[in-house]
Design an enzyme around this catalytic site. Structure first.
Site, PDB file in Angstrom:
ATOM      1  N   GLU A  77      -8.153   2.930 -49.069  1.00 11.26           N
ATOM      2  CA  GLU A  77      -9.096   1.794 -50.129  1.00 11.26           C
ATOM      3  C   GLU A  77      -9.419   0.804 -49.408  1.00 11.26           C
ATOM      4  O   GLU A  77      -8.653   0.128 -48.792  1.00 11.26           O
ATOM      5  CB  GLU A  77      -8.088   1.604 -51.252  1.00 11.26           C
ATOM      6  CG  GLU A  77      -8.832   0.738 -52.181  1.00 11.26           C
ATOM      7  CD  GLU A  77      -7.807   0.277 -53.602  1.00 11.26           C
ATOM      8  OE1 GLU A  77      -7.156   1.561 -53.949  1.00 11.26           O
ATOM      9  OE2 GLU A  77      -8.081  -0.679 -54.263  1.00 11.26           O
ATOM     10  N   LYS A 103       0.326  -0.820 -60.173  1.00 13.81           N
ATOM     11  CA  LYS A 103      -0.569   0.002 -59.088  1.00 13.81           C
ATOM     12  C   LYS A 103      -0.888  -1.011 -57.945  1.00 13.81           C
ATOM     13  O   LYS A 103      -1.081  -0.479 -56.932  1.00 13.81           O
ATOM     14  CB  LYS A 103      -1.992   0.436 -59.878  1.00 13.81           C
ATOM     15  CG  LYS A 103      -2.663   1.401 -59.280  1.00 13.81           C
ATOM     16  CD  LYS A 103      -3.638   0.761 -58.099  1.00 13.81           C
ATOM     17  CE  LYS A 103      -4.410   1.896 -57.414  1.00 13.81           C
ATOM     18  NZ  LYS A 103      -5.518   1.506 -56.592  1.00 13.81           N
ATOM     19  N   ASP A 143       9.038   8.951 -47.730  1.00 12.31           N
ATOM     20  CA  ASP A 143       8.415   9.894 -48.667  1.00 12.31           C
ATOM     21  C   ASP A 143       7.954   8.944 -49.783  1.00 12.31           C
ATOM     22  O   ASP A 143       9.065   8.230 -50.618  1.00 12.31           O
ATOM     23  CB  ASP A 143       9.847  10.694 -49.024  1.00 12.31           C
ATOM     24  CG  ASP A 143       9.627  11.637 -50.303  1.00 12.31           C
ATOM     25  OD1 ASP A 143       8.540  11.365 -50.970  1.00 12.31           O
ATOM     26  OD2 ASP A 143      10.472  12.340 -50.643  1.00 12.31           O
ATOM     27  N   HIS A 195     -14.712  -6.680 -53.307  1.00 10.06           N
ATOM     28  CA  HIS A 195     -14.751  -5.226 -53.215  1.00 10.06           C
ATOM     29  C   HIS A 195     -16.310  -4.695 -52.902  1.00 10.06           C
ATOM     30  O   HIS A 195     -16.207  -3.714 -52.386  1.00 10.06           O
ATOM     31  CB  HIS A 195     -14.355  -4.676 -54.447  1.00 10.06           C
ATOM     32  CG  HIS A 195     -12.674  -4.590 -54.425  1.00 10.06           C
ATOM     33  ND1 HIS A 195     -12.530  -3.539 -55.789  1.00 10.06           N
ATOM     34  CD2 HIS A 195     -12.010  -5.054 -54.009  1.00 10.06           C
ATOM     35  CE1 HIS A 195     -11.142  -3.752 -55.532  1.00 10.06           C
ATOM     36  NE2 HIS A 195     -10.852  -4.311 -54.601  1.00 10.06           N
TER      37      HIS A 195
HETATM   38  C1  MEV Z   1      -7.126  -2.180 -57.254  1.00 11.91           C
HETATM   39  O1  MEV Z   1      -6.723  -0.875 -56.222  1.00 11.91           O
HETATM   40  C2  MEV Z   1      -5.664  -2.778 -57.669  1.00 11.91           C
HETATM   41  C3  MEV Z   1      -5.906  -3.935 -58.813  1.00 11.91           C
HETATM   42  O2  MEV Z   1      -6.436  -3.182 -59.955  1.00 11.91           O
HETATM   43  C4  MEV Z   1      -4.553  -4.334 -59.094  1.00 11.91           C
HETATM   44  C5  MEV Z   1      -4.689  -5.548 -60.174  1.00 11.91           C
HETATM   45  O3  MEV Z   1      -5.379  -5.505 -61.165  1.00 11.91           O
HETATM   46  O4  MEV Z   1      -3.771  -6.270 -60.168  1.00 11.91           O
HETATM   47  C6  MEV Z   1      -6.885  -5.050 -58.295  1.00 11.91           C
END
Ligand code: MEV
Length: 425
Positions: A82, A266, A282, A380
């Site tokens: 990513e 995430k 792992d 991004h």
């Molecule tokens: C993207 O991979 C991760 C985010 O969505 C985390 C977040 O929203 O805190 C930018």
């Protein structure tokens, strides 16, 4: 101490970057040589590691700069596809570094192996018998692992849990607590519980069913925190207190709202997984444990907390189960993994665990700082444009030009990238 602050590293091309890391003392000549050729696992070796191997699946391996944890500098290896994760971790680490760096600690490392006992005639008597013979069970478990015991590890204790299945069936679950030293120790724990299961059957009068480690490693926690003066958070038109308050508000939403908590976490795992993969750990085990730990109150919540302290500073914390290994498993087989360990140069699995949670906290800080200010898409988009240019067939020499033109045009689409490649340079 070699500094992890290496200004301009991202502006160099890949081979120059390797050269710089060698010059400043992070990489040996042999490591540079291995990475110059990609640092990938050999396909013939891959064929010996899993079944039906067809090839080797590659991921970019990068380094995040600027990390300082417990007053030591680290260059962080990250394997991830990513765009922007490495850059944002480095950015947040720079902010935290200016504030004195991350403080990190851990609770020690005790893993759990489980023996499920069914058809136990008298659960109380069985628990009593298992406890009475704890030393015998521990000795039996350790008997097959003299090397682990010599290194100061091994089985340490037992616990007996009474579990009621959803359909009302009562069962007894014996936990064997194991210190696996610097290994994650899955194989060791599994062998141990398989070894003691017959004795546990005799003592309990029951029948052993599952004999397997638990990936819920809440006796193996690592914790990182940072305290940042508001001035260090100012970004563009946003002043520091505004950014700090935005981050606190974003954190509160992630504590209270499931939809936000999952996305927030995430982002934390973006950083953690990338280091786990680079170091041959792992990551599925740690993902599973991390999300379970985020639900330990009975509700799934954010993994991090962000607060304003009395002095007006932003204080962030992250605590997670972190049963990483430094040795064992497939660690050491992959040249990329070997370089990742050389870069980190940690003395123990506990130290690695502390660095990993610091990276998770940095990644979360970077995401929240962008989200509460100019938004996530600005950074991004530039990186997305590079991926689109590559997908359209741009060579490494053409990528930057095409990506720049895509961003300028405001239309980051595959068709436009193809037109740009077809047209005059
Ligand atoms: C993207 O991979 C991760 C985010 O969505 C985390 C977040 O929203 O805190 C930018």
């Amino acid at each position: 101490m070699v500094s992890s602050r290496i200004p301009g590293l991202h502006r160099l091309d890949r081979l120059e970057r390797l050269g710089r890391l060698h010059d400043v003392g992070w990489l040996s000549e042999a490591e540079v040589e291995s990475l110059a050729h990609g640092g990938a696992l050999d396909a013939a070796l891959a064929d010996k590691i899993i079944e039906n191997a067809l090839g080797v699946y590659g991921l970019p391996l990068g380094v995040a700069t600027n990390f300082r944890v417990n007053a030591r500098d680290y260059l962080i290896p990250m394997a991830i596809e990513e765009p922007s994760v490495v850059a944002s971790a480095s950015h947040a680490a720079r902010v935290v570094r200016l504030a004195g760096g991350f403080a990190a600690s851990s609770t020690g490392r005790l893993m759990v192996g489980q023996v499920q006992l069914l058809d136990v005639p008298d659960a109380e008597a069985a628990e009593h018998a298992l406890r009475q013979h704890a030393e015998e069970l521990i000795g039996l478990a350790n008997s097959l692992h003299p090397a682990m015991v010599r290194r100061g590890g091994g089985a340490r204790g037992i616990e007996v849990h009474h579990v009621l299945a959803d359909d009302g069936e009562a069962m007894l679950v014996l936990h064997l607590l194991v210190d696996t030293r610097d290994a994650m120790g899955a194989n060791t724990i599994n062998t141990m519980v398989e070894t003691i299961a017959p004795a546990a059957e005799n003592l309990s009068g029951g029948r052993a069913c599952l004999r397997i480690l638990s990936n819920y490693t809440d006796n193996c926690l690592a914790r990182a925190s940072c305290t940042i003066g508001p001035d260090l958070l100012a970004t563009g038109d946003y002043d520091g207190p505004e950014v700090r308050d935005g981050i606190v508000a974003a954190g509160r939403l992630a504590e209270a709202d499931l939809h936000r908590a999952v996305t927030h976490n995430k982002g934390v795992m973006n950083g953690i997984d990338a280091v786990l993969i680079a170091t041959g750990n792992d990551w599925r085990a740690i993902e599973a444990a991390a999300h379970a730990y985020a639900s330990r109150s009975g509700r799934y919540r954010s993994m991090t907390t962000w607060r304003k302290d009395k002095g007006g500073n932003l204080v962030g914390t992250l605590e997670l189960p972190m049963p990483v290994g430094l040795v064992g498993g497939s660690i050491g087989l992959n040249p990329g993994t070997r370089v990742a360990h050389a870069l980190l140069d940690v003395a123990s699995a506990e130290e690695l665990a502390q660095v990993v949670v610091a990276v998770g906290l940095a990644q979360n800080l970077a995401a929240l700082k962008a989200l509460v200010t100019h938004g996530i898409q600005r950074g991004h988009m530039a990186l997305q444009a590079r991926s689109v240019a590559l997908m359209a067939g741009a060579s490494p020499d053409e990528v930057d030009r095409v990506a720049e033109q895509l961003v300028k045009s405001g239309d980051i689409a595959l068709a436009r990238a193809r037109d740009l490649l077809a047209g005059p340079a």
